[in-house]
Write a protein that holds these residues in place. Structure first.
Motif: not given
Length: 227
Positions: A183-194, A201-205
């Motif tokens: 659940v934590g990783l999924f939430t982190a993935g959503i945050l990374f995407n946001w 681009n993917f620099l923020n994540s």
């Protein structure tokens, strides 16, 4: 064309992550072979697809030709918070972790010694995080997001990111802690995407990921009795 792109990205993603799961959990290979396989699935295949199917350069595909410092502020902010939260969570939950299994996984299954751990840690922090962000947030998420399937892009890439990591810590946690981790990783993935929807681009994540990995490596140094 958009539907075909969605199918291509999803098939490549599922096959790549399934292949790495087999290599991680079934085949008895050391960390260096796993790293080579990961580079093939997460870098070589996506770059070839971008270059010869999408007919784009990597810079064009992920909008990294013009990067401003202000555009990565969110990555630094949320990454710093993640760094603190991970260390606090480890301190609170370390009694529930099977530390012997974690150390066994690091030393025996992966072939990492106390002498090489620091160098591996540097690779994980900068190289491995780059591969994962390039793949999950760049190749998978941003390409799907561009098709207009925005909700699907968020959910699919975040879920794939979470499930992929079960190959890494499948033997570390009990069922309930594994669920919490997913659940934590999924939430982190959503945050990374946001975060990446702002800069395209993917620099923020990637910055976020680096800071989170620094905390994880510090925990590893503690488990390995190096720190």
């Amino acid at each position: 064309m958009k539907r075909l792109l969605i199918i291509h990205i999803c098939l490549i993603a599922v096959i790549s992550c399934s292949g790495l799961f087999i290599i991680e959990q079934i085949l008895d290979v050391n960390y260096y072979i796993k790293t080579g396989a990961k580079a093939f699935f997460f870098l070589v295949i996506p770059v070839l697809y971008i270059r010869f199917v999408l007919k784009l350069t990597v810079k064009e595909s992920f909008n990294i030709e013009k990067v401003r410092w202000r555009s990565v502020r969110l990555g630094l902010l949320f990454g710093g918070l993640a760094f603190i939260l991970i260390l606090v969570a480890y301190w609170l939950l370390q009694g529930f972790l099977d530390t012997d299994a974690i150390v066994y996984d690091i030393k025996v299954r992966s072939g990492i010694t106390t002498e090489t751990f620091i160098f591996i840690g540097l690779y994980i922090t900068f190289g491995n995080s780059l591969m994962e962000e390039f793949y999950f947030r760049g190749f998978v998420f941003l390409n799907l997001y561009k098709t207009g399937a925005k909700v699907f892009a968020h959910v699919f890439s975040a879920l794939l990111f979470a499930l992929y990591h079960t190959a890494i810590f499948a033997t570390w946690f009990n069922v309930w802690l594994m669920f919490v981790a997913l659940v934590g990783l999924f939430t982190a993935g959503i945050l990374f995407n946001w975060l990446n929807t702002y800069s395209k681009n993917f620099l923020n994540s990637w910055i976020f990921h680096i800071l989170a990995d620094v905390a994880i490596i510090l925990i590893g140094l503690n488990l390995m009795e190096i720190l």
